[in-house]
Design a protein around this motif. Structure first.
Motif, short mmCIF file in Angstrom:
data_model
loop_
_atom_site.label_atom_id
_atom_site.label_comp_id
_atom_site.label_asym_id
_atom_site.label_seq_id
_atom_site.Cartn_x
_atom_site.Cartn_y
_atom_site.Cartn_z
N UNK A 174 0.85 -1.20 0.00
CA UNK A 174 0.00 0.00 0.00
C UNK A 174 0.88 1.24 0.00
N UNK A 175 1.98 1.20 0.77
CA UNK A 175 2.94 2.31 0.76
C UNK A 175 3.52 2.49 -0.65
N UNK A 176 3.83 1.38 -1.32
CA UNK A 176 4.36 1.46 -2.68
C UNK A 176 3.34 2.05 -3.64
N UNK A 177 2.08 1.68 -3.47
CA UNK A 177 1.04 2.14 -4.39
C UNK A 177 0.71 3.62 -4.20
N UNK B 266 9.18 6.49 -0.29
CA UNK B 266 9.72 5.35 0.47
C UNK B 266 9.94 4.10 -0.38
N UNK B 267 9.66 4.17 -1.67
CA UNK B 267 9.73 2.97 -2.50
C UNK B 267 11.10 2.31 -2.47
N UNK B 268 12.16 3.14 -2.51
CA UNK B 268 13.51 2.56 -2.53
C UNK B 268 13.84 1.86 -1.21
N UNK B 269 13.19 2.29 -0.13
CA UNK B 269 13.39 1.63 1.16
C UNK B 269 12.59 0.33 1.22
N UNK B 270 11.33 0.40 0.78
CA UNK B 270 10.46 -0.78 0.82
C UNK B 270 10.99 -1.90 -0.06
N UNK C 161 14.13 -2.47 -0.92
CA UNK C 161 15.52 -2.83 -0.69
C UNK C 161 15.56 -4.28 -0.21
N UNK C 162 16.19 -5.20 -0.96
CA UNK C 162 16.12 -6.62 -0.58
C UNK C 162 16.72 -6.92 0.78
N UNK C 163 17.81 -6.21 1.11
CA UNK C 163 18.44 -6.47 2.41
C UNK C 163 17.60 -5.89 3.55
N UNK C 164 16.92 -4.79 3.27
CA UNK C 164 15.99 -4.25 4.25
C UNK C 164 14.81 -5.19 4.48
N UNK C 165 14.29 -5.76 3.39
CA UNK C 165 13.19 -6.72 3.50
C UNK C 165 13.64 -7.97 4.25
#
Length: 229
Positions: free
Chosen positions: A140-143, A149-153, A155-159
């Motif tokens: 929902x944040x991405x949409x 915040x898309x680059x944070x959401x 981020x594979x290492x962040x996920x």
């Protein structure tokens, strides 16, 4: 008949979770997130109805855990799998499957809850619906990325770090208050009222981005005030 009312609502929780799984793998992540919110509402309502109707039963308890395993166990793992797959094109092929670590720890959390007599009026470890709402808020944040915040959401290492953090919180020996109101007095429910008011304010200001902040607030408030009813 009253004994079947809470169980019927639990089944609606399960059905919502099944629809969420279907939509995740169809790529409809935002719709799946709203279905998770619906499942969480049904999960909250079945407990209220069981207490109001005095219709608690071993069958109802088991059914609730089985429904939660789908809606708040399989679903967050599927979300994280999909998000990791979107963000990890140049990383090892196995990395998206790490998202299902949350599913494994959700199963451990639910089994622990069913056999832990300390968790009658409070929780030990992060409840599975809270964990899932954090994960479901990400698409929902991405949409609706008002705050960039898309680059944070994505981020594979962040996920991956979020996956491990949530998995640890699910089974941690961490006392957390439950949103169960025995009455409406401020004295008995001050922590709950403060949390709900702050959560509402955060939702108004931050919208979907507020959900992870609200769950963090929930953990912090519980740690600051470990004694509650």
């Amino acid at each position: 008949m009253k004994n079947h009312v809470p169980n019927a609502v639990t089944c609606l929780n399960l059905f919502s979770g099944c629809l969420a799984v279907r939509n995740i793998f169809a790529g409809n992540l935002e719709l799946a997130a709203y279905l998770v919110a619906l499942a969480a509402a049904f999960d909250f309502a079945d407990g209220l109805l069981a207490r109001a109707l005095r219709a608690s039963s071993p069958i109802g308890k088991d059914l609730d855990s089985l429904a939660d395993m789908v809606s708040f166990g399989v679903v967050p793992g599927a979300f994280l799998f999909h998000l990791l797959a979107l963000s990890a094109a140049d990383l090892p092929f196995w990395l998206p499957y790490a998202g299902f670590i949350v599913t494994v720890f959700s199963a451990l959390r639910l089994a622990k809850f069913n056999n832990d007599t300390r968790q009658t009026n409070s929780f030990i470890g992060l409840p599975t619906p809270a964990c899932t709402l954090v994960v479901a808020s990400l698409p929902v944040i991405l949409a609706h990325d008002t705050y960039g915040l898309s680059h944070i959401v994505l981020n594979p290492w962040g996920l991956l770090a979020l996956t491990l953090l949530l998995s640890g919180l699910l089974v941690a020996e961490l006392p957390l208050f439950a949103l169960k109101f025995k009455n409406l007095s401020w004295q008995d429910n001050s922590l709950r009222f403060v949390f709900l008011l702050l959560a509402l304010g955060l939702l108004v200001v931050l919208q979907a981005a507020a959900v992870p902040v609200i769950i963090l607030l929930y953990v912090v408030l519980s740690m600051l005030r470990p004694s509650y009813g």
